[in-house]
Design a protein around this motif. Structure first.
Motif, short mmCIF file in Angstrom:
data_model
loop_
_atom_site.label_atom_id
_atom_site.label_comp_id
_atom_site.label_asym_id
_atom_site.label_seq_id
_atom_site.Cartn_x
_atom_site.Cartn_y
_atom_site.Cartn_z
N ASN A 47 0.83 -1.20 0.00
CA ASN A 47 0.00 0.00 0.00
C ASN A 47 0.87 1.25 0.00
N ILE A 48 0.64 2.14 -0.95
CA ILE A 48 1.50 3.31 -1.09
C ILE A 48 1.32 4.30 0.07
N ALA A 49 0.11 4.39 0.63
CA ALA A 49 -0.11 5.28 1.78
C ALA A 49 0.65 4.76 3.00
N GLU A 50 0.69 3.45 3.16
CA GLU A 50 1.45 2.87 4.26
C GLU A 50 2.94 3.09 4.06
N ALA A 51 3.39 3.03 2.81
CA ALA A 51 4.80 3.30 2.52
C ALA A 51 5.17 4.72 2.93
N ARG A 52 4.29 5.68 2.65
CA ARG A 52 4.53 7.08 3.04
C ARG A 52 4.61 7.22 4.56
N LEU A 53 3.72 6.55 5.26
CA LEU A 53 3.74 6.61 6.72
C LEU A 53 5.01 5.97 7.27
N ASN A 54 5.41 4.86 6.70
CA ASN A 54 6.66 4.22 7.13
C ASN A 54 7.86 5.12 6.91
N GLN A 55 7.86 5.88 5.83
CA GLN A 55 8.94 6.84 5.57
C GLN A 55 9.02 7.90 6.66
N GLN A 56 7.85 8.39 7.09
CA GLN A 56 7.83 9.38 8.16
C GLN A 56 8.28 8.75 9.47
N MET A 57 7.91 7.51 9.71
CA MET A 57 8.37 6.81 10.91
C MET A 57 9.90 6.74 10.93
N MET A 58 10.49 6.48 9.78
CA MET A 58 11.95 6.40 9.69
C MET A 58 12.60 7.74 9.99
N ARG A 59 11.98 8.82 9.55
CA ARG A 59 12.52 10.15 9.84
C ARG A 59 12.40 10.48 11.33
N THR A 60 11.39 9.94 11.98
CA THR A 60 11.17 10.21 13.41
C THR A 60 12.14 9.44 14.30
N ALA A 61 12.52 8.24 13.87
CA ALA A 61 13.36 7.36 14.71
C ALA A 61 14.85 7.52 14.38
N GLN A 62 15.68 7.27 15.38
CA GLN A 62 17.13 7.34 15.17
C GLN A 62 17.64 6.16 14.36
N GLN A 63 17.01 5.00 14.52
CA GLN A 63 17.43 3.84 13.73
C GLN A 63 16.23 2.97 13.39
N THR A 64 16.33 2.29 12.25
CA THR A 64 15.25 1.42 11.78
C THR A 64 15.69 -0.03 11.86
N ILE A 65 14.88 -0.84 12.52
CA ILE A 65 15.13 -2.27 12.67
C ILE A 65 14.01 -3.02 11.96
N VAL A 66 14.37 -3.78 10.94
CA VAL A 66 13.39 -4.49 10.13
C VAL A 66 13.23 -5.92 10.65
N LEU A 67 11.97 -6.31 10.89
CA LEU A 67 11.66 -7.67 11.30
C LEU A 67 10.94 -8.33 10.14
N ALA A 68 11.55 -9.35 9.54
CA ALA A 68 10.96 -9.97 8.36
C ALA A 68 11.38 -11.43 8.27
N ASP A 69 10.39 -12.32 8.15
CA ASP A 69 10.75 -13.71 7.93
C ASP A 69 11.32 -13.88 6.52
N SER A 70 12.03 -14.96 6.30
CA SER A 70 12.82 -15.13 5.07
C SER A 70 11.97 -15.18 3.80
N SER A 71 10.68 -15.44 3.91
CA SER A 71 9.83 -15.48 2.72
C SER A 71 9.67 -14.11 2.08
N LYS A 72 10.01 -13.04 2.82
CA LYS A 72 9.86 -11.68 2.29
C LYS A 72 10.99 -11.30 1.34
N PHE A 73 12.09 -12.03 1.37
CA PHE A 73 13.24 -11.68 0.52
C PHE A 73 12.96 -12.05 -0.94
#
Length: 254
Positions: A187-213
């Protein structure tokens, strides 16, 4: 058996073993040029035997569609729980952290120690409701347009709140991780919100099971180099693991 048939068999054997293969690795294994490998991959794709990706090939289509959250909850349940357990250990008392949306984020909320005092900002209703059980945790529930498929909000109201605060960590779930294209969601709106979350936080930690690669969603969040840490399971391909480490990103395999 001619040389091209032998190459095609080896390519398909590599795919069966690793699910995803890269052109340079196939060049080395087959002792042929990248041009030859790409021609082979194109021919095999035309026969419906694989899907070409940027820089390689996959047994599964790299393009993903949105699915209901209750359906996603049934996938990779054990892997998500293990990833969440490790991620929860990175949260310290009195921190302010963002927990984004997704089933792995819900697993993280469930893994946080019940007596740990902290502040959590989240766009996910199910995460907020889970953390209500923790009397020591203050929850800032973001508002906005509610997505039925993810039980989370998007939109300018949530983005505005995030622009006015600061926190230490963002725990981010994604729908796809393509080592060239980056992190994506459906979802592109969720992508925009995630981008703002990244700007708000000092570091981004991605949690993803291997099927996402090797997968791509419709909305691009960011390039891989903008991520500090990735936590995944042992199903990750060795080539993906190596590339992530070469980019200087911390990688934890549970």
């Amino acid at each position: 058996m001619n040389a091209s048939v032998k190459r095609h068999q080896l390519i398909l054997q590599q795919l069966q073993a690793y699910k995803h293969v890269e052109v340079p690795e196939l060049c080395e294994a087959l002792h042929v040029s990248a041009v030859t490998v790409r021609k082979d991959l194109k021919l095999l794709e035309e026969k419906g035997l694989l899907f070409r990706t940027h820089g390689g090939a996959s047994l599964e289509s790299p393009y993903i569609k949105d699915r209901p959250v209750n359906e996603k909850e049934q996938l990779a349940v054990g892997e998500k729980a293990d990833i969440a357990t490790v991620a929860a250990q990175l949260i310290q008392a009195q921190e302010s952290v963002i927990i984004a949306s997704g089933t792995t984020m819900l697993a993280l909320a469930r893994a946080i120690p019940t007596q740990l005092p902290l502040t959590v900002i989240t766009s996910a209703l199910n995460v907020g409701l889970e953390l209500l059980k923790h009397p020591e945790i203050e929850v800032l529930q973001l508002g906005g347009y509610l997505r039925h498929s993810s039980s989370s909000v998007t939109g300018p109201h949530a983005e505005q709140v995030l622009a006015e605060i600061a926190c230490s960590k963002l725990f981010l779930g994604v729908d796809g991780i393509d080592l060239d294209f980056g992190l994506t969601t459906t979802n592109i709106a969720e992508a925009r919100l995630n981008q703002q979350m990244m700007r708000t936080a000092q570091q981004t930690i991605v949690l993803a099971d291997s099927s996402k690669f090797g997968k791509r969603g419709f909305g691009r969040i960011c390039g891989l180099e903008q991520v500090a840490h990735i936590i995944t399971d042992q199903g990750i391909a060795p080539a993906d693991s190596r590339k992530i480490k070469e980019l200087g990103i911390s990688l934890t395999i549970v």
